[in-house]
Design a protein around this motif. Structure first.
Motif, PDB file in Angstrom:
ATOM      1  N   SER A  34       1.258  -0.783  11.332  1.00  0.00           N
ATOM      2  CA  SER A  34      -0.092  -0.216  11.426  1.00  0.00           C
ATOM      3  C   SER A  34      -0.875  -1.029  12.444  1.00  0.00           C
ATOM      4  CB  SER A  34      -0.772  -0.252  10.066  1.00  0.00           C
ATOM      5  OG  SER A  34      -0.644  -1.516   9.485  1.00  0.00           O
TER       6      SER A  34
ATOM      7  N   CYS B 150      -2.390  11.519   0.759  1.00  0.00           N
ATOM      8  CA  CYS B 150      -2.549  10.420   1.708  1.00  0.00           C
ATOM      9  C   CYS B 150      -1.282  10.342   2.544  1.00  0.00           C
ATOM     10  CB  CYS B 150      -2.805   9.088   0.996  1.00  0.00           C
ATOM     11  SG  CYS B 150      -1.359   8.345   0.222  1.00  0.00           S
ATOM     12  N   SER B 151      -1.209   9.361   3.424  1.00  0.00           N
ATOM     13  CA  SER B 151      -0.026   9.277   4.276  1.00  0.00           C
ATOM     14  C   SER B 151       0.595   7.887   4.194  1.00  0.00           C
ATOM     15  CB  SER B 151      -0.412   9.609   5.714  1.00  0.00           C
ATOM     16  OG  SER B 151      -1.473   8.765   6.117  1.00  0.00           O
ATOM     17  N   THR B 152       0.331   7.182   3.089  1.00  0.00           N
ATOM     18  CA  THR B 152       0.749   5.781   3.016  1.00  0.00           C
ATOM     19  C   THR B 152       2.241   5.605   2.729  1.00  0.00           C
ATOM     20  OG1 THR B 152       0.104   5.707   0.705  1.00  0.00           O
ATOM     21  CG2 THR B 152      -1.528   4.962   2.300  1.00  0.00           C
TER      22      THR B 152
ATOM     23  N   MET C  44      -7.683   1.223   3.682  1.00  0.00           N
ATOM     24  CA  MET C  44      -6.626   0.380   3.131  1.00  0.00           C
ATOM     25  C   MET C  44      -6.066  -0.560   4.197  1.00  0.00           C
ATOM     26  SD  MET C  44      -3.105   1.487   1.266  1.00  0.00           S
ATOM     27  CE  MET C  44      -2.107   1.548   2.722  1.00  0.00           C
ATOM     28  N   THR C  45      -5.660  -0.019   5.326  1.00  0.00           N
ATOM     29  CA  THR C  45      -5.069  -0.878   6.365  1.00  0.00           C
ATOM     30  C   THR C  45      -6.105  -1.851   6.906  1.00  0.00           C
ATOM     31  OG1 THR C  45      -4.949   1.267   7.430  1.00  0.00           O
ATOM     32  CG2 THR C  45      -3.027  -0.104   7.589  1.00  0.00           C
TER      33      THR C  45
ATOM     34  N   TYR D 209      -8.751  -3.083  -2.098  1.00  0.00           N
ATOM     35  CA  TYR D 209      -7.573  -3.278  -1.237  1.00  0.00           C
ATOM     36  C   TYR D 209      -7.548  -4.685  -0.641  1.00  0.00           C
ATOM     37  CZ  TYR D 209      -5.771   1.483  -1.542  1.00  0.00           C
ATOM     38  OH  TYR D 209      -5.214   2.650  -1.991  1.00  0.00           O
TER      39      TYR D 209
ATOM     40  N   GLY E  89       0.778  -1.235   0.000  1.00  0.00           N
ATOM     41  CA  GLY E  89       0.000   0.000   0.000  1.00  0.00           C
ATOM     42  C   GLY E  89       0.805   1.278   0.000  1.00  0.00           C
TER      43      GLY E  89
ATOM     44  N   ALA F 151      -6.758   5.782   3.429  1.00  0.00           N
ATOM     45  CA  ALA F 151      -5.673   4.997   4.037  1.00  0.00           C
ATOM     46  C   ALA F 151      -6.191   4.157   5.211  1.00  0.00           C
ATOM     47  CB  ALA F 151      -4.562   5.930   4.511  1.00  0.00           C
ATOM     48  N   THR F 152      -7.235   4.652   5.896  1.00  0.00           N
ATOM     49  CA  THR F 152      -7.826   3.883   6.993  1.00  0.00           C
ATOM     50  C   THR F 152      -8.452   2.604   6.439  1.00  0.00           C
ATOM     51  OG1 THR F 152      -8.555   6.080   7.707  1.00  0.00           O
ATOM     52  CG2 THR F 152      -9.126   4.229   9.119  1.00  0.00           C
TER      53      THR F 152
ATOM     54  N   ALA G 153      -1.281   9.920   9.755  1.00  0.00           N
ATOM     55  CA  ALA G 153      -0.490   8.699   9.582  1.00  0.00           C
ATOM     56  C   ALA G 153      -0.557   7.821  10.834  1.00  0.00           C
ATOM     57  CB  ALA G 153       0.956   9.065   9.283  1.00  0.00           C
TER      58      ALA G 153
ATOM     59  N   ALA H 200      -0.136   5.361  -2.069  1.00  0.00           N
ATOM     60  CA  ALA H 200      -1.447   5.187  -2.700  1.00  0.00           C
ATOM     61  C   ALA H 200      -1.835   6.358  -3.599  1.00  0.00           C
ATOM     62  CB  ALA H 200      -2.521   4.964  -1.638  1.00  0.00           C
TER      63      ALA H 200
END
Lengths: 163, 496
Positions: A149, A91-93, B415-416, B55, A81, B412-413, A120, A84
């Motif tokens: 994460s 985003c912060s990926t 995604m994880t 995802y 990921g 992103a939330t 993040a 992204a």
């Protein structure tokens, strides 16, 4: 296809440069330094060690001037990921954690990057976004950590309601 | 890569694998076991092709070398809220589509659009055809205000309004009323800010986005000049994120009009706040209290549109126009806070305030709905009860995204969270908790059912045809794309 992707990657780094350029005098200087570094040490390679989420390490080599995101994309590093939004500060990926002595020497962070870092996971004192950090000779041999994460941490920082 | 064709036109490898079922392997346990790893890949399907679905698929395909992952989607077009939720002036967020497209191009991934799970095919049928079913269908319903006048013309849910300007087929006939000067948005999240920005942005900025032509035409004639975003609680409880706030503060042609007294006593609290909330509050305070520089002061004085946050107000009733035919205002109950921080509760003081306005948008959140009576559902929380994505008491069923954790967070939330669900599923495959020794027919079984029911699934290469037409229509008018609003028109484009 690959060529197009690379073009995209390059323009992203230039874009990051021009963004810095708009932000003030100090930025112009460091931007010029960066461009100079790119011009004069085009052969310059920088070795970077990534510590992945599972603790495994990936050692790779990038060119001076390219961003850490470029490097991950170009070398197809196995980091889930990562990047992204493709380096557009949306985003912060591509969040990475730096060693103290490297972090201190990094170009100062913009408000826009800070805004994304706020969201993040696993934010640390030495966190930056990989898309905003371009490789420079002093970074040779550095270690960057891909933050874990963890569900709990994530929920604690999750304040973006219905976004 | 060769284009992916419809099953009707190409004999897929998977149908051949399906044929293996007729071999007498089940009568020979030893042989059967030896075949399981290579001949019977885990067949997994995902319901919903938004970020959660894609995802989840990405992680499964990347970390299992044989798993087959099919994605079912109700609409003929993929990507869910990336297409229909993300604001048109945030094209950079839509870059995630590039990765989703790579996933869809995988030999082991099939997209089946235009298939409504729960209507065209049941969850039970999917469970028969696949070893695992992942529910990633999001939160498609809206939360209601539950106040008198909510159904008057001029009152819209944020979900419908966002769907309208983003080309969601269901909302294409919304035709919102922009004839009044003031709009009130109930809610202070990112969706509320997205809507405020769309209502106030100079039309020339919107013209370059993929906003629908219908919305562009309506907004060109809009008389709205003031937008208030109303929240039950205070500035320390706003739900939007800082990037969206920053954008709003500098929106061309628009000035912030906030009440300084709302921010004056925050100084003492700020230093102890966690970083994201701290920076967000500092920006709010700066925008409201700091005297702008000369250039910014000039910009603000030249702006003919304004927006502001109204705190400690809770909607009580929509006030009808004199003829009773449309909304003409909103009555708000003045509240005060009990408790501090994120958990502070708004309590009515008994006072009320009326704001005259012709457009009211309720942006108080989305809501998931149950997909089948056979799938457990927590109505109170609006989610499927689960543990790390494993649906409670339902082996072989998983969930990811908003239906798993509720409608909050950025991409992103999701995604994880989707990676977590995929990881749970992969662990179950490894541990044997998810048994895939018995062959399942996957998509080929479902296609047969759909054929009998007269449903023609839309493949990913079909979507790419629609995509090309939309991009070409957009190019004619200087937009990245002109979305097709009618699903029938989409289906005609891919008609075979």
């Amino acid at each position: 296809m690959a060529a197009a992707a690379r073009l995209l990657v390059t323009s992203r780094c230039l874009l990051a440069g021009s963004r810095a350029w708009y932000s003030g005098g100090q930025r112009i200087r460091s931007w010029l330094e960066q461009r100079a570094a790119r011009l004069y040490s085009s052969e310059g390679k920088v070795t970077v060690k990534f510590v992945n989420r599972d603790g495994s390490t990936i050692v790779t080599e990038g060119k001076v001037g390219e961003s850490l995101l470029d490097l991950v994309v170009e070398k197809n590093l196995d980091i889930d990921g990562f990047g992204a939004c493709e380096g557009t500060l949306a985003c912060s990926t591509c969040h990475l954690i730096f060693e103290d002595h490297i972090f201190e020497k990094l170009e100062s962070v913009t408000d826009e990057e800070m805004d994304m870092l706020d969201l993040a996971y696993g934010l640390s004192e030495t966190s930056r976004l990989g898309c905003q950090i371009c490789l420079q000779p002093f970074m040779n041999g550095m270690t960057v950590k891909v933050p874990e994460s963890v569900a709990d941490v994530r929920q604690a920082v999750d304040m973006g309601k219905n976004s | 890569m060769s284009p992916r064709c419809s099953w009707l036109y190409r004999l897929p490898g998977r149908a051949l694998l399906g044929g293996i079922r007729t071999l007498p392997t089940t009568r020979c346990p030893g042989l059967h076991r030896s075949l399981t790893s290579s001949a019977h890949p885990p067949q997994i399907c995902i319901v919903g092709s938004g970020p959660a679905g894609f995802y989840t698929a990405q992680h499964l395909l990347r970390h299992h070398t044989q798993a087959v992952v099919d994605i079912y989607e109700k609409l003929p077009v993929p990507f869910g809220l990336v297409r229909f939720g993300v604001a048109p002036d945030h094209p950079e967020v839509k870059n995630v589509i590039n990765t989703f497209t790579q996933t869809a191009h995988s030999e082991r991934c099939t997209f089946l659009g235009n298939v409504t799970v729960g209507r065209d095919v049941t969850i039970e049928e999917l469970q028969t055809a696949y070893h695992a079913v992942v529910l990633s269908y999001g939160a498609e319903d809206k939360r209601l205000l539950g106040i008198p006048g909510e159904n008057l013309p001029g009152v819209y849910s944020a979900r419908d309004f966002v769907g309208w300007y983003n080309g969601l087929p269901d909302n294409r006939h919304l035709s919102p009323d922009f004839s009044a000067e003031t709009a009130v948005i109930l809610g202070q999240g990112n969706v509320a800010l997205d809507i405020a920005r769309i209502l106030l942005s100079p039309i020339d900025l919107l013209k370059k986005t993929d906003i629908t032509q219908t919305a562009l035409d309506a907004l060109s004639n809009s008389r709205i000049r003031k937008v208030w975003l109303v929240g039950r609680r205070g500035p320390l409880q706003v739900a939007f994120t800082i990037k969206e706030l920053r954008e709003m503060i500098i929106l061309p042609g628009t000035r912030p009009a906030n009440n300084p007294s709302d921010y004056q006593n925050l100084g003492d609290f700020i230093k102890d706040l966690p970083r994201p909330r701290k920076r967000l509050t500092e920006l709010l305070v700066k925008a409201a209290l700091e005297k702008p520089g000369e250039k910014e002061a000039l910009r603000r004085s030249q702006s003919d549109r304004e927006w502001g946050l109204r705190f400690l107000r809770s909607p009580v009733a929509v006030l009808p126009s004199e003829d009773g035919k449309k909304a003409a205002g909103i009555r708000l109950s003045v509240t005060r806070l009990e408790g501090n921080g994120e958990n502070a509760v708004a309590v009515p003081t008994g006072e009320t305030e009326d704001i005259p306005c012709g457009l009211i948008l309720s942006s108080i959140g989305y809501k998931s709905v149950p997909i089948s009576s056979s799938v457990p559902f927590l109505h109170k929380n609006g989610i499927i009860p689960n543990s790390m994505g494993r649906v409670q008491d339902a082996p072989g069923l998983y969930c990811s995204g908003w239906v798993k954790r509720g409608p909050t967070g950025v991409i992103a939330t999701t995604m994880t969270d989707s990676f977590d669900t995929a990881q749970s599923l992969l662990e179950d495959i490894k541990s044997g908790a998810l048994n895939y020794s018995e062959n399942r027919l996957g998509a080929s079984a479902i296609r047969e059912l759909l054929l009998l029911r007269g449903i023609q699934p839309v493949s990913f290469s079909d979507w790419e045809k629609i995509d090309a037409v939309e991009a070409a229509r957009g190019a004619e008018v200087g937009k990245p794309r002109e979305k097709i609003l009618d699903p029938e028109e989409m289906l005609q484009l891919v008609c075979r």
